[in-house]
Motif scaffolding. Structure first.
Motif, mmCIF file in Angstrom:
data_model
loop_
_atom_site.group_PDB
_atom_site.id
_atom_site.type_symbol
_atom_site.label_atom_id
_atom_site.label_comp_id
_atom_site.label_asym_id
_atom_site.label_seq_id
_atom_site.Cartn_x
_atom_site.Cartn_y
_atom_site.Cartn_z
ATOM 1 N N HIS A 101 0.830 -1.204 0.000
ATOM 2 C CA HIS A 101 0.000 0.000 0.000
ATOM 3 C C HIS A 101 0.869 1.261 0.000
ATOM 4 O O HIS A 101 0.578 2.229 -0.713
ATOM 5 C CB HIS A 101 -0.928 -0.026 1.221
ATOM 6 N N ALA A 102 1.916 1.264 0.782
ATOM 7 C CA ALA A 102 2.814 2.419 0.822
ATOM 8 C C ALA A 102 3.536 2.595 -0.507
ATOM 9 O O ALA A 102 3.691 3.726 -0.988
ATOM 10 C CB ALA A 102 3.823 2.253 1.955
ATOM 11 N N SER A 103 3.972 1.488 -1.107
ATOM 12 C CA SER A 103 4.694 1.612 -2.377
ATOM 13 C C SER A 103 3.772 2.106 -3.485
ATOM 14 O O SER A 103 4.216 2.866 -4.358
ATOM 15 C CB SER A 103 5.342 0.283 -2.756
ATOM 16 N N LEU A 104 2.511 1.714 -3.487
ATOM 17 C CA LEU A 104 1.570 2.251 -4.470
ATOM 18 C C LEU A 104 1.450 3.761 -4.333
ATOM 19 O O LEU A 104 1.438 4.496 -5.326
ATOM 20 C CB LEU A 104 0.189 1.613 -4.300
ATOM 21 N N LEU A 146 5.504 2.654 5.040
ATOM 22 C CA LEU A 146 6.539 1.770 4.499
ATOM 23 C C LEU A 146 7.519 1.347 5.585
ATOM 24 O O LEU A 146 7.859 0.159 5.696
ATOM 25 C CB LEU A 146 7.286 2.478 3.363
ATOM 26 N N PHE A 147 7.952 2.280 6.402
ATOM 27 C CA PHE A 147 8.890 1.983 7.485
ATOM 28 C C PHE A 147 8.271 1.001 8.482
ATOM 29 O O PHE A 147 8.895 -0.007 8.850
ATOM 30 C CB PHE A 147 9.282 3.291 8.180
ATOM 31 N N ILE A 148 7.042 1.257 8.891
ATOM 32 C CA ILE A 148 6.365 0.368 9.838
ATOM 33 C C ILE A 148 6.131 -1.003 9.198
ATOM 34 O O ILE A 148 6.290 -2.040 9.855
ATOM 35 C CB ILE A 148 5.053 1.007 10.337
ATOM 36 N N GLY A 149 5.772 -1.034 7.921
ATOM 37 C CA GLY A 149 5.537 -2.304 7.239
ATOM 38 C C GLY A 149 6.785 -3.168 7.162
ATOM 39 O O GLY A 149 6.725 -4.379 7.367
ATOM 40 N N GLY A 203 -4.594 16.641 6.631
ATOM 41 C CA GLY A 203 -4.316 16.839 5.219
ATOM 42 C C GLY A 203 -2.901 17.330 4.982
ATOM 43 O O GLY A 203 -2.263 16.982 3.987
ATOM 44 N N VAL A 204 -2.383 18.125 5.907
ATOM 45 C CA VAL A 204 -1.011 18.611 5.799
ATOM 46 C C VAL A 204 -0.019 17.490 6.119
ATOM 47 O O VAL A 204 1.036 17.378 5.491
ATOM 48 C CB VAL A 204 -0.804 19.827 6.745
ATOM 49 N N VAL A 205 -0.343 16.635 7.070
ATOM 50 C CA VAL A 205 0.550 15.553 7.488
ATOM 51 C C VAL A 205 0.480 14.360 6.536
ATOM 52 O O VAL A 205 1.439 13.593 6.431
ATOM 53 C CB VAL A 205 0.200 15.127 8.939
ATOM 54 N N SER A 206 -0.612 14.206 5.823
ATOM 55 C CA SER A 206 -0.825 13.005 5.008
ATOM 56 C C SER A 206 0.236 12.739 3.945
ATOM 57 O O SER A 206 0.452 11.570 3.615
ATOM 58 C CB SER A 206 -2.219 13.026 4.379
ATOM 59 N N PRO A 207 0.938 13.722 3.354
ATOM 60 C CA PRO A 207 1.991 13.350 2.400
ATOM 61 C C PRO A 207 3.136 12.533 3.013
ATOM 62 O O PRO A 207 3.846 11.845 2.300
ATOM 63 C CB PRO A 207 2.516 14.698 1.893
ATOM 64 N N PHE A 208 3.280 12.577 4.324
ATOM 65 C CA PHE A 208 4.343 11.804 4.969
ATOM 66 C C PHE A 208 3.891 10.391 5.344
ATOM 67 O O PHE A 208 4.724 9.545 5.670
ATOM 68 C CB PHE A 208 4.831 12.527 6.227
ATOM 69 N N LEU A 209 2.598 10.135 5.308
ATOM 70 C CA LEU A 209 2.071 8.843 5.756
ATOM 71 C C LEU A 209 2.570 7.647 4.944
ATOM 72 O O LEU A 209 2.844 6.597 5.537
ATOM 73 C CB LEU A 209 0.543 8.880 5.793
ATOM 74 N N PRO A 210 2.709 7.715 3.610
ATOM 75 C CA PRO A 210 3.226 6.537 2.904
ATOM 76 C C PRO A 210 4.634 6.133 3.342
ATOM 77 O O PRO A 210 4.939 4.941 3.418
ATOM 78 C CB PRO A 210 3.221 6.955 1.436
ATOM 79 N N PHE A 211 5.467 7.109 3.651
ATOM 80 C CA PHE A 211 6.831 6.789 4.084
ATOM 81 C C PHE A 211 6.826 6.164 5.485
ATOM 82 O O PHE A 211 7.576 5.229 5.754
ATOM 83 C CB PHE A 211 7.692 8.056 4.043
ATOM 84 N N ILE A 212 5.970 6.677 6.347
ATOM 85 C CA ILE A 212 5.832 6.091 7.690
ATOM 86 C C ILE A 212 5.251 4.686 7.578
ATOM 87 O O ILE A 212 5.707 3.757 8.253
ATOM 88 C CB ILE A 212 4.949 6.992 8.579
#
Length: 160
Positions: free
Chosen positions: A30-33, A70-73, A59-68
């Motif tokens: 999901h993060a890589s997508l 990915l790290f947690i995954g 909404g401001v924080v959400s661009p960082f969520l895929p990287f977080i």
């Protein structure tokens, strides 16, 4: 404490490993997508953030969520710091679910709720996390402390 470190794996350990592997692989997928198609993800996050208050903050924080994510995954998949990663993942999942629910995206909120339930199951059954890096590290620490106690006993016996 020796009973916590068993060398044999039972069906619950294998089931825990499978669920942890599936969850970690899904989080990485999901993060890589979202990372590979970051423009579309960023436009979606901007569409969510056109309101004020809590939604604007997420909404401001959400661009960082895929990287977080990915790290947690990766950490969940390998079994490294499993308890801490699962707890942070639950907290982030609850925040994102509330955000999606408040934005009116009920289908995405429901799918995040299913992931939260899987994470709670993993946290509550952490005892069965025997096929992981965490367990190997704990086993090594246990063996090292056990050998130190034996060495201290031998030294004490030779002095007398």
């Amino acid at each position: 404490m020796k009973h916590l470190y068993q060398t044999q794996n039972d069906q619950f350990s294998v089931a825990y490993f499978c669920l942890r592997t599936i969850l970690g692989a899904y989080l990485i997928y999901h993060a890589s997508l979202n990372i590979f198609d970051f423009d579309a993800f960023y436009l979606d996050s901007i569409n969510y953030s056109n309101k004020t208050g809590f939604q604007n903050l997420l909404g401001v924080v959400s661009p960082f969520l895929p990287f977080i994510e990915l790290f947690i995954g990766v950490l969940i998949l390998t079994g490294l710091y499993t308890s801490v990663c699962l707890r942070w993942s639950i907290i982030l999942g609850i925040l994102v679910t509330i955000f999606l629910h408040a934005s009116g995206d009920y289908q995405a909120a429901l799918s995040h709720t299913y992931l939260i339930v899987a994470k709670v199951i993993l946290v509550s059954n952490l005892y069965y996390n025997r096929l992981s890096v965490d367990y190997y590290q704990l086993w090594q620490v246990y063996n090292e402390t056990e050998s130190e106690v034996v060495e201290e006993y031998i030294k004490y016996e030779t002095i007398e």
